[in-house]
Design an enzyme around this catalytic site. Structure first.
Site, short mmCIF file in Angstrom:
data_model
loop_
_atom_site.label_atom_id
_atom_site.label_comp_id
_atom_site.label_asym_id
_atom_site.label_seq_id
_atom_site.Cartn_x
_atom_site.Cartn_y
_atom_site.Cartn_z
N MET A 98 -12.21 4.74 -0.82
CA MET A 98 -13.03 4.77 0.42
C MET A 98 -13.63 6.05 0.40
SD MET A 98 -9.86 3.20 2.71
CE MET A 98 -8.76 3.41 1.47
N GLY B 119 0.88 -2.14 4.28
CA GLY B 119 1.38 -0.91 3.95
C GLY B 119 2.71 -0.66 4.82
N SER B 120 2.04 -0.42 6.11
CA SER B 120 3.28 0.10 7.10
C SER B 120 4.31 -1.22 7.19
CB SER B 120 2.79 0.47 8.59
OG SER B 120 1.79 -0.35 8.82
N MET C 120 -11.75 -5.98 4.67
CA MET C 120 -11.00 -4.98 5.26
C MET C 120 -10.77 -5.77 6.79
SD MET C 120 -10.33 -2.65 3.82
CE MET C 120 -9.47 -1.75 5.12
N SER D 279 0.97 -1.27 0.03
CA SER D 279 -0.03 0.12 -0.02
C SER D 279 0.94 1.18 -0.06
CB SER D 279 -0.80 -0.09 1.20
OG SER D 279 -1.53 1.48 1.42
N ASP E 182 -4.94 3.71 -2.04
CA ASP E 182 -6.05 3.93 -1.22
C ASP E 182 -6.51 5.51 -1.17
OD1 ASP E 182 -6.22 1.61 0.58
OD2 ASP E 182 -4.01 2.23 1.37
N ASP F 132 -7.03 -6.68 3.75
CA ASP F 132 -6.48 -5.05 3.76
C ASP F 132 -6.29 -4.79 5.23
OD1 ASP F 132 -5.23 -2.69 3.13
OD2 ASP F 132 -7.23 -2.22 2.02
N GLY F 133 -4.91 -4.50 5.82
CA GLY F 133 -5.16 -3.86 7.15
C GLY F 133 -4.52 -4.80 7.96
N GLY F 134 -3.29 -4.12 8.65
CA GLY F 134 -2.46 -4.91 9.72
C GLY F 134 -1.82 -5.98 9.44
N MET G 72 -8.96 8.03 -0.04
CA MET G 72 -9.84 8.45 1.21
C MET G 72 -10.49 9.82 0.94
SD MET G 72 -7.28 7.19 3.90
CE MET G 72 -7.00 5.58 4.20
N PHE H 70 -6.94 4.51 7.88
CA PHE H 70 -5.63 4.80 8.38
C PHE H 70 -4.85 3.46 8.16
CE2 PHE H 70 -8.41 7.38 10.91
CZ PHE H 70 -8.00 8.68 10.64
N HIS I 73 -1.03 -1.13 -4.38
CA HIS I 73 -2.57 -0.92 -3.64
C HIS I 73 -2.59 0.63 -3.40
CE1 HIS I 73 -6.01 -1.99 -1.52
NE2 HIS I 73 -5.65 -0.89 -0.64
N HIS J 233 -8.19 1.31 -4.24
CA HIS J 233 -9.23 1.01 -3.28
C HIS J 233 -9.96 2.48 -3.01
CE1 HIS J 233 -9.88 -0.29 1.47
NE2 HIS J 233 -10.98 -0.03 0.83
C1 DX5 Z 1 -6.78 1.47 5.49
C2 DX5 Z 1 -6.26 1.08 3.88
C3 DX5 Z 1 -4.95 0.13 3.94
C4 DX5 Z 1 -3.95 0.69 4.49
C5 DX5 Z 1 -2.99 -0.73 5.08
O1 DX5 Z 1 -7.72 2.13 5.36
O2 DX5 Z 1 -7.24 0.61 3.19
O3 DX5 Z 1 -4.83 -0.21 2.61
O4 DX5 Z 1 -3.14 1.23 3.76
O5 DX5 Z 1 -2.01 -0.21 5.88
P1 DX5 Z 1 -1.52 -1.19 7.08
O6 DX5 Z 1 -0.69 -2.45 6.19
O7 DX5 Z 1 -0.14 -0.30 7.50
O8 DX5 Z 1 -2.47 -1.52 7.78
ZN ZN Z 2 -6.67 -0.19 1.12
#
Ligand code: DX5
Ligand code: ZN
Length: 217
Positions: free
Chosen positions: A68, A197-198, A137, A8, A35, A175-177, A37, A143, A33, A66
């Site tokens: 949002m 992502g992170s 998700m 991401s 994002d 997607d996420g964590g 928002m 975030f 990916h 993606h």
């Molecule tokens: C959250 C996003 C994710 C996010 C994932 O709203 O849709 O794609 O960037 O980031 P990590 O991997 O850090 O949770």
């Molecule tokens: Zn995403």
């Protein structure tokens, strides 16, 4: 089959976006990916068309966008023109989800449907056959860097069953964590695509981290 890894870009260094994208080009990442928002569907604002176009200008891999955002149907064609290969909309943001899925496919993009953590996969029963991707998700969207929600494992199993039942070709994306602790079980339960992502961008060696995720099955 080895998983599709989609780092991401939200977690990348925006001041060095070109070199971040080039790192992903040279890595084992399969997709990027992206994002988007809007500050309404989620309590955060990321970036829009000009940044997506700039990423697309350098990226040599498919852009997995993606959305949002509320009323995504107003912007599908523009996201496609800006370079999106896959466009995912949230079920919770669509009054006419079936129509929006067809609208995405009419642009030539692949159609994805994203579900918030509280949304039951059963709501996809009558549309999953039309989707190319289901994004589950595993954090509340808005975030990067949040804690993975454990109930996701159960949802993957239920989603996989529904896909088989409805004879759908859709891939399951998480997607996420996502990190190396949860990736093996996510893949065992039936995930096809891992967004990270992170975990990728905060690691000492992002290219190696992508290799590790890719071989975590
Ligand atoms: C959250 C996003 C994710 C996010 C994932 O709203 O849709 O794609 O960037 O980031 P990590 O991997 O850090 O949770
Ligand atoms: Zn995403």
């Amino acid at each position: 089959m080895r998983p599709i890894i989609a780092p991401s870009v939200l977690a990348s260094d925006f001041a060095n976006l070109q070199s971040e994208v080039e790192m992903l080009n040279n890595s084992q990442a399969d997709w990027l990916h992206i994002d988007i928002m809007d500050g309404r569907f989620v309590p955060n604002i990321s970036f829009g068309f000009p940044v997506l176009e700039a990423i697309g200008h350098h990226a040599q891999k498919p852009l997995d966008v993606h959305l949002m955002i509320v009323e995504p149907e107003l912007y599908i064609e523009r996201f496609r023109e800006a370079g999106a290969d896959t466009i995912s909309v949230h079920l919770e943001a669509c009054r006419h989800l079936h129509r929006t899925v067809q609208q995405i496919k009419a642009t030539g993009a692949k159609a994805g449907i994203a579900l918030n953590p509280h949304t039951s996969v059963q709501l996809l029963e009558d549309v999953v056959a039309d989707a190319d991707l289901i994004c589950l998700m595993s954090v509340n969207p808005g975030f990067g860097g949040q804690k993975f929600i454990e109930n996701t494992y159960r949802k993957i199993e239920a989603m996989k069953n529904l896909i088989i039942q409805r004879n759908s070709q859709a891939l399951i994306e998480i997607d996420g964590g996502v990190n190396l602790d949860n990736a093996p079980l996510l893949l065992e339960k039936g995930a096809d695509v891992l967004v990270a992502g992170s975990f990728v961008f905060s690691s000492a060696d992002p290219m190696q981290t992508i290799v590790d995720l890719k071989s975590s099955k």
